[in-house]
Design an enzyme around this catalytic site. Structure first.
Site, PDB file in Angstrom:
ATOM      1  CG  HIS A  12     160.874 -16.299  53.711  1.00  0.00           C
ATOM      2  ND1 HIS A  12     161.761 -16.735  52.753  1.00  0.00           N
ATOM      3  CD2 HIS A  12     160.587 -15.009  53.387  1.00  0.00           C
ATOM      4  CE1 HIS A  12     161.995 -15.759  51.895  1.00  0.00           C
ATOM      5  NE2 HIS A  12     161.294 -14.695  52.265  1.00  0.00           N
ATOM      6  CG  HIS A  59     164.505 -10.513  53.224  1.00  0.00           C
ATOM      7  ND1 HIS A  59     164.772 -11.802  53.626  1.00  0.00           N
ATOM      8  CD2 HIS A  59     163.347 -10.576  52.503  1.00  0.00           C
ATOM      9  CE1 HIS A  59     163.815 -12.611  53.180  1.00  0.00           C
ATOM     10  NE2 HIS A  59     162.942 -11.896  52.490  1.00  0.00           N
ATOM     11  CG  HIS A 193     154.477 -11.292  49.378  1.00  0.00           C
ATOM     12  ND1 HIS A 193     155.052 -12.383  48.777  1.00  0.00           N
ATOM     13  CD2 HIS A 193     155.483 -10.696  50.080  1.00  0.00           C
ATOM     14  CE1 HIS A 193     156.340 -12.449  49.096  1.00  0.00           C
ATOM     15  NE2 HIS A 193     156.625 -11.433  49.880  1.00  0.00           N
ATOM     16  CD  GLU A 240     160.301 -13.466  49.059  1.00  0.00           C
ATOM     17  OE1 GLU A 240     160.940 -12.598  49.647  1.00  0.00           O
ATOM     18  OE2 GLU A 240     159.400 -14.132  49.612  1.00  0.00           O
TER      19      GLU A 240
HETATM   20 FE   LIG Z   1     161.197 -12.653  51.656  1.00  0.00          FE
END
Ligand SMILES: [Fe+2]
Length: 315
Positions: A12, A59, A193, A240
């Site tokens: 996302h 977030h 990431h 995530e």
């Molecule tokens: Fe995220």
């Protein structure tokens, strides 16, 4: 009765949302990313789900550091896009499904998963970017979406195993909802990431591809990945990916992989995407056919007997 027809996972990445919002999807850098979702849009246009359940993480948009629920289920009628620092994204308001959401809350909480019930919430790119990737940019999202926010922002997030088992509880909840609804479950986030620190920019394609392989074939193996292993192999934000395991727990053990896409990088993130379809419908068809075949001779014998009896009586 409601039933889950498929699970969909995708990254996302917020920059994907920015590329959509700023009309950059056909630029060479982004075209490579968006091309990977064309087949998914076709699949979704045919699947036409009645409801989606979107597993994502907030977030620090709806929840600040003052309050961080581990699992937060959106039970409201609608969820406006959050202002993430440069104004809300120009995407439709997410319409919820309060009846199904309340039913899931009751079923899952009574199954001992202590969800937080959220009756007012804004949703950020974690939810809206995956919706864009499979639904495009319509004026209204084509189906209601029930958001389920998972904490992966502040330690400790839930384990992959806990997420997988939550998926199973969600499936049980959906399948006990009396309306005839076809439901898809989104698991979002990842893949590898890391956005800060000495390893910022880390991408581990080998880990990501093995994760995708096992997501289809051996998801239980993924439930044993520890938080430290996620961080070591997939970077700090790679955690995530536990949210993909909620999706995986909610669908058939032998769900069929109908599409997969992987590319690096988008912004500083590996982009992964997979569609897993339940075989349930096909299995039901086969069972009915076998039953019909087995029962047909008996039915035929009874029918023949009913015909013969009046003939004998008439003599
Ligand atoms: Fe995220």
């Amino acid at each position: 009765m409601a039933r889950i027809i498929a699970g969909i996972s995708s990254s996302h990445v917020p920059a994907i949302g920015a590329a959509i919002d700023n009309g950059k999807t056909q630029e060479p850098y982004w075209q490579r990313v968006f091309a990977g979702f064309e087949k998914s849009k076709e699949w979704m246009a045919k699947a036409k789900p009645d409801v989606a359940i979107g597993i994502y993480n907030d977030h620090a948009s709806a929840f600040s550091v003052e309050m961080i629920p581990t699992f937060a289920l959106g039970c409201a009628a609608e969820f406006p896009p959050a202002d993430e620092g440069w104004g809300p994204r120009p995407v439709p308001v997410v319409k919820g499904h309060p009846e199904l959401a309340a039913h899931i809350a009751q079923s899952v909480i009574l199954d001992e998963f202590d969800l937080t019930i959220v009756n007012k919430m804004e949703v950020d790119h974690g939810l809206t970017v995956p919706l864009n990737l499979v639904f495009g940019s319509p004026k209204e999202w084509p189906c209601p979406v029930i958001p389920l926010a998972v904490n992966v922002v502040q330690y400790p997030p839930p384990t992959g195993h806990r997420c997988f088992m939550l998926g199973k509880a969600i499936r049980k909840a959906v399948e006990s909802f009396p309306q005839d609804l076809r439901v898809v479950v989104f698991g979002t986030g990842g893949m590898s990431h890391q956005i800060s620190g000495p390893r910022a920019g880390l991408i581990n394609s080998k880990f990501d591809k093995a994760f995708l392989d096992n997501l289809t074939k051996n998801p239980k193996k993924l439930t044993r990945i520890s938080h430290l292993e996620f961080m070591r192999e997939a970077g700090a934000e790679g955690i995530e990916m536990v949210m993909w395991l909620v999706m995986r727990g909610a669908i058939d053990d032998d769900a069929e992989e109908v599409y997969r896409f992987y590319t690096v990088p988008a912004s500083n993130t590996a982009v992964g995407h997979i569609i897993l379809e339940n075989r349930q419908r096909r299995a039901v068809k086969r069972t009915v056919t076998r039953k019909t075949r087995r029962k047909a001779p008996a039915k035929a014998r009874r029918a023949a007997a009913r015909v013969k009896t009046p003939v004998r009586r008439s003599k």
